[in-house]
Design a protein around this motif. Structure first.
Motif, PDB file in Angstrom:
ATOM      1  N   CYS A  73       0.799  -1.226   0.000  1.00  8.58           N
ATOM      2  CA  CYS A  73       0.000   0.000   0.000  1.00  8.58           C
ATOM      3  C   CYS A  73       0.836   1.283   0.000  1.00  8.58           C
ATOM      4  O   CYS A  73       0.295   2.365   0.174  1.00  8.58           O
ATOM      5  N   SER A  74       2.147   1.176  -0.185  1.00  3.54           N
ATOM      6  CA  SER A  74       2.991   2.371  -0.238  1.00  3.54           C
ATOM      7  C   SER A  74       2.798   3.089  -1.576  1.00  3.54           C
ATOM      8  O   SER A  74       2.624   2.440  -2.609  1.00  3.54           O
ATOM      9  N   VAL A  87      -1.121  11.046  -4.662  1.00 10.47           N
ATOM     10  CA  VAL A  87      -0.780   9.641  -4.892  1.00 10.47           C
ATOM     11  C   VAL A  87      -1.711   9.080  -5.960  1.00 10.47           C
ATOM     12  O   VAL A  87      -2.934   9.141  -5.837  1.00 10.47           O
ATOM     13  N   THR A  88      -1.115   8.528  -7.031  1.00 11.41           N
ATOM     14  CA  THR A  88      -1.907   7.979  -8.129  1.00 11.41           C
ATOM     15  C   THR A  88      -1.802   6.462  -8.250  1.00 11.41           C
ATOM     16  O   THR A  88      -2.583   5.853  -8.962  1.00 11.41           O
ATOM     17  N   GLU A  89      -0.829   5.854  -7.555  1.00  6.02           N
ATOM     18  CA  GLU A  89      -0.692   4.399  -7.605  1.00  6.02           C
ATOM     19  C   GLU A  89      -0.029   3.908  -6.334  1.00  6.02           C
ATOM     20  O   GLU A  89       0.889   4.532  -5.814  1.00  6.02           O
ATOM     21  N   LEU A  90      -0.530   2.776  -5.851  1.00  6.43           N
ATOM     22  CA  LEU A  90       0.003   2.152  -4.636  1.00  6.43           C
ATOM     23  C   LEU A  90       0.644   0.817  -4.983  1.00  6.43           C
ATOM     24  O   LEU A  90       0.257   0.171  -5.958  1.00  6.43           O
ATOM     25  N   TYR A  91       1.592   0.387  -4.146  1.00  9.03           N
ATOM     26  CA  TYR A  91       2.225  -0.910  -4.352  1.00  9.03           C
ATOM     27  C   TYR A  91       1.282  -2.011  -3.885  1.00  9.03           C
ATOM     28  O   TYR A  91       0.755  -1.969  -2.778  1.00  9.03           O
ATOM     29  N   TYR A  98      -3.923  -9.803   0.221  1.00  5.24           N
ATOM     30  CA  TYR A  98      -4.987  -9.786   1.217  1.00  5.24           C
ATOM     31  C   TYR A  98      -4.889  -8.605   2.183  1.00  5.24           C
ATOM     32  O   TYR A  98      -5.491  -8.623   3.240  1.00  5.24           O
ATOM     33  N   VAL A  99      -4.131  -7.603   1.804  1.00  9.59           N
ATOM     34  CA  VAL A  99      -3.938  -6.435   2.660  1.00  9.59           C
ATOM     35  C   VAL A  99      -5.005  -5.398   2.342  1.00  9.59           C
ATOM     36  O   VAL A  99      -5.237  -5.058   1.183  1.00  9.59           O
ATOM     37  N   ASP A 100      -5.678  -4.914   3.374  1.00  6.96           N
ATOM     38  CA  ASP A 100      -6.670  -3.853   3.233  1.00  6.96           C
ATOM     39  C   ASP A 100      -5.944  -2.522   3.449  1.00  6.96           C
ATOM     40  O   ASP A 100      -5.541  -2.210   4.565  1.00  6.96           O
ATOM     41  N   CYS A 101      -5.756  -1.776   2.387  1.00  7.03           N
ATOM     42  CA  CYS A 101      -4.923  -0.573   2.439  1.00  7.03           C
ATOM     43  C   CYS A 101      -5.612   0.608   3.114  1.00  7.03           C
ATOM     44  O   CYS A 101      -6.765   0.910   2.840  1.00  7.03           O
ATOM     45  N   ALA A 102      -4.868   1.237   3.989  1.00  5.12           N
ATOM     46  CA  ALA A 102      -5.225   2.543   4.545  1.00  5.12           C
ATOM     47  C   ALA A 102      -4.012   3.422   4.275  1.00  5.12           C
ATOM     48  O   ALA A 102      -3.166   3.612   5.125  1.00  5.12           O
TER      49      ALA A 102
END
Length: 142
Positions: A73-74, A87-91, A98-102
């Motif tokens: 999610c970085s 931010v336009t794209e996350l890792y 299965y990671v829920d990004c915040a």
């Protein structure tokens, strides 16, 4: 005749350059490799980090993580508007399925000098300002 051909060639080359694709000015201190030195959360004092964490902001809008793969999610891409990096794209690579990004929607440049970069993560209206702030110095070897 040779002078005329040379003049035409120079004129053609000078008018065909696309100024929008030029690299950022070297005087723009953001676009280099930075090393994390301190963090703070909320109203806490600055805390030094005990690990090596290097990040590079690129003029093409990319963010590179040195010494490690990006955490899930970085931010890995951004669009810059003055002191704000949207931010336009996350890792979301291997291990992040299965990671829920915040993750932050923006990175606010609080301070940017030749010797220091302070970045505030902006998560949205539900998080207070100054929730998580990072302080960087230029990475060694520059």
């Amino acid at each position: 005749m040779k002078l005329l051909i040379l003049f035409a060639l120079i004129l053609t080359l000078s008018t065909s350059c696309d100024r929008s694709k030029r690299e950022a000015s070297p005087s723009d201190w953001l676009y280099r490799k930075w090393e994390l030195v301190e963090t703070k959360s909320g109203t806490e004092n600055w805390k030094p980090v005990s690990y090596v964490w290097q990040i590079e902001f690129r003029s093409d809008g990319g963010i590179l993580y040195h010494n490690t793969k990006p955490p899930c999610c970085s931010p890995v891409r951004f669009e810059r508007d003055q002191q704000t990096l949207k931010v336009t794209e996350l890792y979301g690579g291997p291990g992040c399925e299965y990671v829920d990004c915040a993750s932050p929607s923006e990175l606010k440049l609080v301070a940017l000098t030749a010797n220091e970069l302070i970045v505030e993560n902006v998560f949205g209206s539900s998080y207070p300002a100054g929730q998580y702030v990072m302080k960087y110095k230029p990475a060694s070897g520059l």
